[in-house]
Design an enzyme around this catalytic site. Structure first.
Site, mmCIF file in Angstrom:
data_model
loop_
_atom_site.group_PDB
_atom_site.id
_atom_site.type_symbol
_atom_site.label_atom_id
_atom_site.label_comp_id
_atom_site.label_asym_id
_atom_site.label_seq_id
_atom_site.Cartn_x
_atom_site.Cartn_y
_atom_site.Cartn_z
ATOM 1 N N ASP A 20 8.164 2.497 -2.202
ATOM 2 C CA ASP A 20 7.147 1.904 -1.605
ATOM 3 C C ASP A 20 6.402 2.807 -0.784
ATOM 4 O OD1 ASP A 20 7.731 0.304 -3.561
ATOM 5 O OD2 ASP A 20 8.486 -1.459 -2.170
ATOM 6 N N LYS A 23 4.917 7.334 -2.820
ATOM 7 C CA LYS A 23 5.026 7.862 -3.325
ATOM 8 C C LYS A 23 3.527 8.607 -4.720
ATOM 9 C CE LYS A 23 8.873 6.165 -4.435
ATOM 10 N NZ LYS A 23 8.628 5.204 -3.089
ATOM 11 N N GLY A 47 7.659 1.115 -9.032
ATOM 12 C CA GLY A 47 5.424 0.884 -9.092
ATOM 13 C C GLY A 47 5.188 1.646 -7.947
ATOM 14 N N HIS A 48 4.184 2.421 -8.656
ATOM 15 C CA HIS A 48 3.920 3.140 -8.014
ATOM 16 C C HIS A 48 2.477 3.441 -8.244
ATOM 17 C CE1 HIS A 48 7.350 6.181 -8.539
ATOM 18 N NE2 HIS A 48 8.220 5.581 -8.036
ATOM 19 N N GLN A 238 12.302 5.210 -6.080
ATOM 20 C CA GLN A 238 12.520 4.778 -4.755
ATOM 21 C C GLN A 238 12.378 5.404 -3.846
ATOM 22 O OE1 GLN A 238 14.954 4.670 -8.412
ATOM 23 N NE2 GLN A 238 13.381 3.266 -8.181
HETATM 24 P P1 GDP Z 1 5.127 4.386 -3.941
HETATM 25 O O1 GDP Z 1 6.540 2.937 -4.768
HETATM 26 O O2 GDP Z 1 5.917 4.789 -3.299
HETATM 27 O O3 GDP Z 1 4.747 4.733 -4.736
HETATM 28 O O4 GDP Z 1 4.576 2.938 -2.794
HETATM 29 P P2 GDP Z 1 3.733 1.350 -3.389
HETATM 30 O O5 GDP Z 1 2.983 1.878 -4.281
HETATM 31 O O6 GDP Z 1 5.022 0.414 -4.377
HETATM 32 O O7 GDP Z 1 3.219 1.391 -2.363
HETATM 33 C C1 GDP Z 1 1.986 1.458 -1.621
HETATM 34 C C2 GDP Z 1 1.111 0.745 -1.275
HETATM 35 O O8 GDP Z 1 0.270 1.059 -0.803
HETATM 36 C C3 GDP Z 1 0.672 0.258 -2.682
HETATM 37 O O9 GDP Z 1 -0.284 -0.766 -2.504
HETATM 38 C C4 GDP Z 1 -0.587 1.641 -2.765
HETATM 39 O O10 GDP Z 1 -1.367 2.066 -3.254
HETATM 40 C C5 GDP Z 1 -0.594 1.503 -0.713
HETATM 41 N N1 GDP Z 1 -1.646 3.189 0.117
HETATM 42 C C6 GDP Z 1 -0.896 3.982 -0.300
HETATM 43 N N2 GDP Z 1 -1.339 4.710 0.656
HETATM 44 C C7 GDP Z 1 -1.735 4.416 1.294
HETATM 45 C C8 GDP Z 1 -2.464 4.202 3.012
HETATM 46 O O11 GDP Z 1 -2.975 5.691 2.982
HETATM 47 N N3 GDP Z 1 -3.331 3.428 3.193
HETATM 48 C C9 GDP Z 1 -2.438 2.339 2.674
HETATM 49 N N4 GDP Z 1 -3.324 1.319 3.877
HETATM 50 N N5 GDP Z 1 -2.374 2.016 1.562
HETATM 51 C C10 GDP Z 1 -1.778 2.722 1.172
HETATM 52 P P1 IMO Z 2 9.585 2.587 -5.811
HETATM 53 O O1 IMO Z 2 9.967 3.511 -6.355
HETATM 54 C C1 IMO Z 2 11.399 -0.272 -2.994
HETATM 55 C C2 IMO Z 2 15.591 -1.979 -4.191
HETATM 56 C C3 IMO Z 2 15.571 -3.333 -4.903
HETATM 57 C C4 IMO Z 2 16.701 -4.266 -4.237
HETATM 58 C C5 IMO Z 2 17.778 -2.699 -4.319
HETATM 59 C C6 IMO Z 2 18.028 -2.367 -5.237
HETATM 60 O O2 IMO Z 2 8.493 1.493 -6.125
HETATM 61 O O3 IMO Z 2 9.377 3.243 -4.229
HETATM 62 P P2 IMO Z 2 17.183 -2.198 -8.399
HETATM 63 O O4 IMO Z 2 16.643 -2.721 -9.298
HETATM 64 O O5 IMO Z 2 17.265 -0.945 -8.070
HETATM 65 O O6 IMO Z 2 19.223 -2.506 -9.184
HETATM 66 O O7 IMO Z 2 17.238 -2.652 -6.815
HETATM 67 O O8 IMO Z 2 16.100 -1.040 -4.368
HETATM 68 N N1 IMO Z 2 14.120 -1.054 -4.998
HETATM 69 C C7 IMO Z 2 13.238 -0.486 -4.367
HETATM 70 N N2 IMO Z 2 12.737 -2.021 -3.274
HETATM 71 N N3 IMO Z 2 10.991 0.806 -3.760
HETATM 72 C C8 IMO Z 2 11.170 0.913 -5.080
HETATM 73 O O9 IMO Z 2 10.727 1.949 -6.235
HETATM 74 C C9 IMO Z 2 12.831 0.275 -5.464
HETATM 75 N N4 IMO Z 2 13.745 0.164 -6.561
HETATM 76 C C10 IMO Z 2 14.435 -0.962 -6.383
HETATM 77 O O10 IMO Z 2 14.362 -4.000 -4.059
HETATM 78 O O11 IMO Z 2 17.062 -4.083 -3.219
HETATM 79 MG MG MG Z 3 6.701 1.377 -4.927
#
Ligand code: GDP
Ligand code: IMO
Ligand code: MG
Length: 445
Positions: A20, A23, A47-48, A238
């Site tokens: 998270d 990416k 979840g991207h 991840q």
């Molecule tokens: P990922 O799994 O690495 O793609 O990240 P996620 O989408 O799960 O979580 C990142 C969260 O931060 C999302 O809600 C994005 O919209 C948000 N986000 C990304 N870059 C920024 C930033 O520079 N500032 C803020 N406030 N939010 C951001």
């Molecule tokens: P993105 O790509 C954050 C965490 C889960 C749990 C552990 C194992 O959005 O960054 P799993 O379902 O893979 O067996 O869970 O890994 N986890 C993540 N945490 N971002 C993710 O993906 C994750 N994918 C799995 O919360 O602790």
């Molecule tokens: Mg994510």
């Protein structure tokens, strides 16, 4: 063999913390500069999030270049695919203006997540009780275990005549494993919505849709594209600290989230890898169980969660929040050979008068700047250094302007600690809220 036009045409983008990091946003920003974006590991546990034109899109299985019609998006052999989740995601992307039926290609060697993998995930977590991993319950652990145990089903198998028999055999095996764990499938709802048989019916319907998608031998496709001088961006899911080998085992996911996963998950040689972009939040978050040395259980942690909207993109769970952990970051830089850092969510720290950064750990009176065998070792404490906050909103600097001094010092501190330049500073979730500090790759005009 002819010399490839671009021997190192594949760049990698991956998370350096516990996932998270942002990416999805950066892949979306960079995708116009690449011909192909390819996922190499993980599955719908990811979840991207992408934001543009006032719209937010969350992707789980499909690469984050999907909204760029001229970019091809590949689900590589190292990814595990739940056809029902894929079908739902395709419908959402179409509703959001994308055309995934045109620019999505899926490896025939990618393994399938069966409904009973999801059931088994829940059964295994329930059996672990308070020691559970906090899995996303998408069936990731059981599906990868099946692959390694060599009786998994692959995307390419969905055309075989013995598929129903193979499916039934594996299903029965899973149900017996769940029963051994004392798990009763009666009353269990997948995604809190579907009984097992309802989910299975949808899953099988989704297989029909999958049969009509562009299914390819992605290793040949990607290598051929590289030979033709095309540019490929590998999108990690991840983060490094969730890697099956190098993460905080057993509180990890079941794939190699590190750069090595690119070679096995796409079928490309290490010699074809150019840049490795490390995505890092300006602080840390973690969702699920497991050690997290810099976690803040106090009002500051809550402030980070509220300001950064730190709630899971896949499960909606509140993310645990804490300060930046430099020993863990240096470890991630080392494992991945990171060439550029992308510093995300710096805006979340705008209001903080002082920012702490963990520079070392103390354990039994001794200090270490390296992460230990077990990050959860009792008594391990972060050692912090305080840095002055910038206490102002950040905007993209106009020509001749610079970033606030305190932010600049924060960035340089990270660069010095890791030895890697920070190429991009992200100041908000939208595509546009992205500051390029210096040109880090031959971006197309
Ligand atoms: P990922 O799994 O690495 O793609 O990240 P996620 O989408 O799960 O979580 C990142 C969260 O931060 C999302 O809600 C994005 O919209 C948000 N986000 C990304 N870059 C920024 C930033 O520079 N500032 C803020 N406030 N939010 C951001
Ligand atoms: P993105 O790509 C954050 C965490 C889960 C749990 C552990 C194992 O959005 O960054 P799993 O379902 O893979 O067996 O869970 O890994 N986890 C993540 N945490 N971002 C993710 O993906 C994750 N994918 C799995 O919360 O602790
Ligand atoms: Mg994510």
């Amino acid at each position: 063999m002819s010399h490839p036009a671009n021997p190192k045409g594949l760049d990698v983008l991956l998370g350096l913390q516990w996932g998270d990091e942002g990416k999805g946003k950066i892949v979306d920003v960079l995708s116009p500069h690449y011909d192909i974006v390819a996922r190499f590991q993980g599955g719908p546990n990811a979840g991207h999030t992408l934001e543009f034109n006032g719209q937010k899109h969350v992707l789980h299985l499909i690469p984050s270049g999907i909204f760029r019609p001229e970019t091809l998006n590949v689900i590589g052999n190292g990814v595990i695919v739940d056809p029902f989740i894929l079908q739902q995601e395709i419908a959402e992307i179409e509703a959001g203006g994308g055309q995934p039926r045109h620019n999505l290609l899926i490896s025939r060697k990618a393994h399938l997540i069966l409904p009973t993998h999801r059931l088994l995930d829940a059964a295994q977590e329930a059996a672990k009780g308070k020691d559970c991993i906090g899995s996303t319950l998408k069936g990731i652990g059981p599906a990868y275990a099946e692959k390694i145990a060599r009786h998994g089903l692959r995307v390419g198998d969905i055309f075989s005549s013995d598929l129903p028999q193979r499916y039934a055999r594996i299903r029965e095996y899973h149900l017996s494993l769940a029963a051994n764990l004392g798990f009763d499938p009666q009353g269990f709802l997948l995604d809190r919505k579907y009984s097992l048989s309802e989910y299975e019916a949808r899953w099988h319907e989704a297989l029909d849709q999958l049969r009509g998608m562009k299914l390819i031998d992605s290793e040949h496709f990607i290598n051929r594209s590289l030979d033709q001088g095309k540019r490929v961006l590998a999108e990690g899911a991840q983060g490094t600290m969730l890697d099956i080998d190098f993460g905080s085992y057993p509180f990890v996911t079941s794939s190699n989230t590190t750069v090595a996963g690119v070679c096995s998950g796409l079928g490309v040689a290490p010699s074809r890898i150019g840049q490795v972009f490390g995505i890092v939040k300006a602080y840390c978050t973690r969702v699920g169980s497991g050690p997290f040395p810099t976690e803040l259980m106090d009002a500051t942690g809550q402030l980070l969660r509220d300001t950064g909207r730190e709630y899971g993109s896949t499960t909606g769970r509140p993310r645990r929040c804490g300060w930046l952990d430099l020993p863990a970051l240096r470890y991630a830089v080392m494992l991945n050979g990171v060439t550029r850092l992308f510093l995300m969510k710096t805006d979340v720290l705008n209001a903080f008068p002082e920012i702490s950064v963990c520079t070392a750990y103390s354990m039994n009176g001794s200090h270490s700047t390296e992460i230990p065998y077990d990050l959860g070792t009792p008594g391990l404490q972060p050692v912090y250094q305080q840095l002055e906050g910038w206490q102002q909103e950040i905007h993209t600097p106009k020509p001749g302007e610079s970033l606030p001094d305190a932010l600049d010092r924060y960035i340089r501190f990270i660069e010095e600690a890791t030895g890697v330049p920070v190429a991009v500073v992200s100041i908000g979730p939208d595509r546009e809220e992205t500051i390029v500090r210096h040109n880090f790759v031959n971006l197309r005009a």
